[in-house]
Design an enzyme around this catalytic site. Structure first.
Site, PDB file in Angstrom:
ATOM      1  CE  LYS A  63      -0.929   9.535  -3.320  1.00 49.27           C
ATOM      2  NZ  LYS A  63      -0.304   9.892  -2.039  1.00 49.27           N
ATOM      3  CG  ASP A  98      -8.463  12.491  -6.221  1.00 52.35           C
ATOM      4  OD1 ASP A  98      -7.283  12.478  -6.629  1.00 52.35           O
ATOM      5  OD2 ASP A  98      -8.760  12.383  -5.019  1.00 52.35           O
ATOM      6  CG  PHE A 154      -7.988   7.944   0.577  1.00 49.32           C
ATOM      7  CD1 PHE A 154      -8.133   7.919   1.949  1.00 49.32           C
ATOM      8  CD2 PHE A 154      -6.800   8.407   0.043  1.00 49.32           C
ATOM      9  CE1 PHE A 154      -7.101   8.344   2.789  1.00 49.32           C
ATOM     10  CE2 PHE A 154      -5.772   8.838   0.865  1.00 49.32           C
ATOM     11  CZ  PHE A 154      -5.919   8.806   2.238  1.00 49.32           C
TER      12      PHE A 154
END
Length: 427
Positions: free
Chosen positions: A268, A239, A154
């Site tokens: 984030k 990632d 994801f």
């Protein structure tokens, strides 16, 4: 709690928050299935709803709130910079971007950084960098570059990214998709090596798969990936949008195996829970492929984001939050194991990124999260069977105890069909 009782409780709560929720439902796209709570304020590890009820945040916005809500140091950095200069675009230099990039490269050990906004933008930037490197440096024939990705990945919601997802819902109705991506099983280094061809540009991998259900690969996997990529002249690009900046008990999750990637995506937590801030970082020859006009972003690297990002990185180091995540994560795992409830089939993760697998024949993870909400704890289910426990890194042990005790009461309440007792105090 029986199904009927739980439905009645949720209906009563929904009626209380109906005004705000009704406006969302009437004017917004229905692309989220939110829990029936309307939040109005955050402070540290706590969130407060419109009625003043307090909840322990055990999700921290998918790691975006790693420093806690409204951390005074970060709010001060935001406020001070907003009063001076917020946005100029990269058409001009500012006094904030250079120091931010210097700190970011030092903390991660990478050579250069390209700032963006969302994590998905950082991934899109990495795709462009990997492809251009393949054509200009590795001499892959134009238009033939391939990027290998792991099943269960994801990386965001853009059409390119959902195009290489293995999740059917993320792809449904959004094609046609960009070619050039090859899937291999996550955690299988031999499968990666077998998939590499002379046209392979890079392997994109999450050190721990978050949205897939907090999936931790076998020990030694990342080290094997690093060796394979080096031997085949393939970029290893990690990632770490969810796992980076202390979340798993190290600055980067790949640090657990002493692995240094060729490229890295962050996001984030980099925005300190206040702004969307992301970056693609890479070694010199990879980043050198970008020349003026190749890539850009109106908001990427703006002085407001740079000031908050730099302050967040300094806070990470000063308060030793990675070490704190390791210690408190070990404690959380141990306390969860003590529950020994038959509904829990697995507990996995690193640091303060933990997934609790719930036996679907007992209850859905959504039902458990609804029960936790009633008990004063907010979290989110993933893939129907996993309860995510990823609190702000500033959480204390007594707050961890509260969350674990709440989970135990919820599970016992579901199995005994009795109401779950709420023990939070109104603020």
């Amino acid at each position: 709690m029986t199904t009927a009782a739980r439905a009645a409780a949720l209906h009563a709560r929904a009626a209380q928050v109906s005004s705000a929720v009704e406006l969302e439902n009437r004017h917004g796209a229905h692309n989220y299935h939110s829990l029936p709570v309307v939040l109005t304020r955050g402070d540290g590890v706590y969130l407060f709803d419109e009625h003043g009820r307090r909840y322990l945040d055990m999700m921290s916005a998918y790691s975006a709130v790693s420093f806690g809500h409204s951390h005074p140091v970060l709010v001060a950095a935001l406020t001070e910079q907003a009063g001076r200069l917020a946005i100029t675009s990269r058409a001009f230099h500012t006094d904030r971007l250079g120091p931010f990039l210097e700190t970011l490269c030092r903390v991660t050990g990478m050579a250069r950084a390209l700032p963006m906004n969302s994590g998905a933008e950082a991934v899109e930037t990495a795709i462009k960098a990997a492809r251009k490197w393949a054509y200009k440096v590795k001499r892959v024939p134009e238009g033939q570059a391939q990027i290998i990705v792991a099943e269960g990945n994801f990386a965001g919601r853009t059409t390119t990214i959902v195009g290489f997802s293995s999740e059917a819902q993320y792809r449904d109705g959004f094609g046609p998709f960009a070619p050039g991506f090859v899937h291999v099983p996550f955690g299988d280094a031999k499968a990666l090596e077998a998939a590499i061809t002379p046209n392979t540009a890079a392997f994109f991998v999450e050190p721990i798969q978050g949205e897939a259900g907090i999936i931790v690969p076998p020990a030694g996997y990342l080290k094997a990936v690093r060796e394979i990529c080096t031997r085949h002249n393939v970029l290893m690009i990690c990632d770490e949008v969810q796992t980076g900046l202390g979340r798993t008990g190290r600055t980067l999750a790949c640090d657990h195996e002493g692995v240094k990637p060729d490229g890295l995506m962050l996001g984030k937590a980099l925005g300190g829970g206040l702004l969307p801030v992301s970056a693609f970082l890479a070694r010199e020859d990879v980043m050198a492929q970008f020349t003026p006009g190749d890539h850009g972003s109106t908001f990427g690297g703006n002085p407001l984001a740079a000031a908050v990002g730099e302050a967040a990185l300094q806070l990470l180091e000063r308060e030793q939050l990675a070490q704190r995540a390791q210690e408190h994560g070990d404690y959380l795992m141990a306390q969860l194991a003590k529950l020994a409830h038959p509904a829990i089939t697995d507990i996995r993760g690193k640091g303060l990124l933990i997934g609790v697998e719930i036996d679907p024949s007992f209850a859905s993870a959504r039902a458990v999260c609804e029960g936790l909400m009633s008990a004063g704890v907010l979290s989110k289910d993933t893939h129907d069977t996993v309860v995510r426990l990823a609190p702000p890194l500033v959480i204390e042990r007594e707050q961890i105890d509260f969350a674990v005790q709440a989970l135990g009461r919820v599970l016992r309440g579901l199995s005994a069909t009795t109401p779950v007792r709420r023990e939070t105090a109104s603020a």
